[in-house]
Enzyme design. Structure first.
Site, PDB file in Angstrom:
ATOM      1  N   LYS A  35       0.811  -1.238   0.000  1.00  7.52           N
ATOM      2  CA  LYS A  35       0.000   0.000   0.000  1.00  7.52           C
ATOM      3  C   LYS A  35       0.837   1.277   0.000  1.00  7.52           C
ATOM      4  O   LYS A  35       0.407   2.286  -0.548  1.00  7.52           O
ATOM      5  CB  LYS A  35      -0.971   0.001   1.187  1.00  7.52           C
ATOM      6  CG  LYS A  35      -0.270   0.108   2.537  1.00  7.52           C
ATOM      7  CD  LYS A  35      -1.240  -0.018   3.708  1.00  7.52           C
ATOM      8  CE  LYS A  35      -0.470   0.078   5.006  1.00  7.52           C
ATOM      9  NZ  LYS A  35      -1.166  -0.517   6.140  1.00  7.52           N
ATOM     10  N   ARG A 127      -7.912  -0.428  16.960  1.00  5.35           N
ATOM     11  CA  ARG A 127      -8.352  -0.164  15.600  1.00  5.35           C
ATOM     12  C   ARG A 127      -9.289  -1.321  15.260  1.00  5.35           C
ATOM     13  O   ARG A 127     -10.239  -1.541  16.003  1.00  5.35           O
ATOM     14  CB  ARG A 127      -7.149  -0.022  14.645  1.00  5.35           C
ATOM     15  CG  ARG A 127      -7.538   0.727  13.363  1.00  5.35           C
ATOM     16  CD  ARG A 127      -6.354   0.938  12.422  1.00  5.35           C
ATOM     17  NE  ARG A 127      -5.901  -0.322  11.813  1.00  5.35           N
ATOM     18  CZ  ARG A 127      -4.876  -0.406  10.972  1.00  5.35           C
ATOM     19  NH1 ARG A 127      -4.197   0.664  10.643  1.00  5.35           N
ATOM     20  NH2 ARG A 127      -4.528  -1.569  10.459  1.00  5.35           N
TER      21      ARG A 127
HETATM   22  C1  LIG Z   1      -0.268  -1.310   6.767  1.00  9.63           C
HETATM   23  C2  LIG Z   1      -0.628  -2.605   7.352  1.00  9.63           C
HETATM   24  C3  LIG Z   1       0.357  -3.584   7.574  1.00  9.63           C
HETATM   25  C4  LIG Z   1       1.814  -3.343   7.285  1.00  9.63           C
HETATM   26  O1  LIG Z   1       2.351  -2.511   8.243  1.00  9.63           O
HETATM   27  P1  LIG Z   1       3.864  -1.984   8.175  1.00  9.63           P
HETATM   28  O2  LIG Z   1       4.054  -1.353   9.502  1.00  9.63           O
HETATM   29  O3  LIG Z   1       3.948  -1.051   7.029  1.00  9.63           O
HETATM   30  O4  LIG Z   1       4.760  -3.146   7.997  1.00  9.63           O
HETATM   31  C5  LIG Z   1      -0.040  -4.803   8.078  1.00  9.63           C
HETATM   32  N1  LIG Z   1      -1.331  -5.052   8.355  1.00  9.63           N
HETATM   33  C6  LIG Z   1      -2.304  -4.140   8.168  1.00  9.63           C
HETATM   34  C7  LIG Z   1      -3.706  -4.503   8.488  1.00  9.63           C
HETATM   35  C8  LIG Z   1      -1.980  -2.883   7.679  1.00  9.63           C
HETATM   36  O5  LIG Z   1      -2.952  -1.973   7.506  1.00  9.63           O
END
Ligand SMILES: *Cc1c(COP(=O)(O)O)cnc(C)c1O
Length: 347
Positions: A35, A127
């Site tokens: 993302k 969250r």
């Molecule tokens: C963005 C995200 C991740 C990845 O997190 P990083 O800290 O960028 O490694 C993993 N799981 C979910 C649900 C996320 O939204």
């Protein structure tokens, strides 16, 4: 043209391979989270060629684009899905993270093939996820009703919202819940969970890490550190100087709020040499810029201008010169999504 974001694919590929080996050695599968770069195909292919088979993204547009770009992977939707997106999502997504019985049942109803669900549990970051105390009952209830969709695992997310860190206690919560609902996969994220592995308190049952930041930037923003065995400097912002003048460091006259509704405080350091860059809040988060020029200091930004104090920089900076910065997670996120910032993926 500037501003420009230069993304070093070689470093990112190296990070992916390094981390994937460490995780695999510990019985953990990596989900490559794309993302941060809007599902860019270069990044997606870096994950795949580094041995990562599942790509996770939070936006269906990014997943559809990666598929159009022929990136061969299984796709995980890492944001719990809006009902209005489900019709298109069930066509493209192999694994959903879910936290609402209604959403799970709707996926089950729409799915034309077997899709996998990972039921999210909130262990305290507040969250997404069913709150841990109610998790077993809710998950078992949904499991009984599903036909085509299958709950293959449970998951948690910490760090991203409440800034909660992984602990022995919150990891034990998810392992216990996984056992009670007979889940094969325990999926945790994001990057902050690497701490649990490094410090030796990751339960052996945890077998999936969803990782973006660690391999894409070499940092862990929640843990406030550079990850020592991964490379930083993967992403560099280049911005152009449009004014360079000596001015006082404290605004003159009574002050209200700035263009972003903040009340900035400026220390009186006397006259300083200040460069204005043609980049602003619309493109970056100024507090997330780390200047590569030693002695430079980002002072503040408005929507289209960023002011950098360059009094202590050795080289002579002129109008038209380019200044370079490392970008943290939030500055990178904004730069990637700004249509005004050119992106250069280089090898
Ligand atoms: C963005 C995200 C991740 C990845 O997190 P990083 O800290 O960028 O490694 C993993 N799981 C979910 C649900 C996320 O939204």
């Amino acid at each position: 043209m500037y501003p420009r974001l230069v993304i070093d694919l070689k470093k990112i590929e190296k990070n992916i391979v390094t981390l994937n080996e460490i995780l695999n050695k510990n019985g953990v599968e990596m989900v490559g989270v794309t993302k941060l770069f809007m599902g860019n195909e270069n990044i997606a292919n870096a994950f795949v060629s580094g041995g990562v088979n599942v790509l996770g993204d939070s936006r269906i547009e990014n997943i559809v684009r990666m598929k159009e770009d022929s990136v061969k992977a299984r796709y995980m939707m890492i944001r719990i899905p809006p009902l209005s997106h489900l019709e298109i999502m069930v066509e493209h997504v192999d694994i959903f993270l879910v936290s609402e019985p209604e959403t799970a049942m709707k996926i089950d109803e729409l799915a034309q093939r077997e899709v996998s669900l990972i039921y999210m549990v909130d262990v305290g970051d507040l969250r997404e996820g069913v709150f841990y105390r109610e998790a077993v009952e809710e998950i078992l209830g949904v499991k009984r009703k599903l036909k085509k969709a299958k709950i293959i695992g449970v998951g948690t997310n910490v760090g991203c919202f409440g800034g909660v860190l992984p602990t022995k206690e919150n990891l034990k919560m998810i392992v216990d819940i996984a056992k009670a609902v007979n889940a094969e996969v325990i999926s945790v994220g994001g990057t902050v969970y690497l701490k649990a592995l490094e410090e030796g308190f990751l339960p052996k049952e945890v077998n999936q890490f969803r990782i973006g930041e660690a391999v894409l930037l070499g940092t862990d923003v929640t843990g406030n550190r550079n990850i020592p065995y991964l490379e930083q400097g993967t992403v560099i912002l280049e911005a152009e100087v449009i004014e360079i003048k000596r001015k006082p460091s404290k605004p003159i006259g009574p002050t209200g709020y700035d263009s972003m509704g903040r009340k900035p405080e400026f220390e009186d350091l006397g006259e300083r040499l200040r460069a204005i860059l043609a980049v602003g809040e619309q493109d970056i988060n100024p507090s997330g810029l780390i200047p590569l020029d030693e002695g430079a200091k980002v002072v503040h930004a408005s929507s289209d201008h960023t002011i950098v104090d360059v009094t202590e920089v050795d080289r002579k900076i002129r109008v038209g010169d380019v200044m370079r910065f490392r970008t943290n997670y939030s500055a990178t996120l904004r730069a990637v999504t700004s249509p005004y910032v050119e992106k250069l993926y280089k090898r």
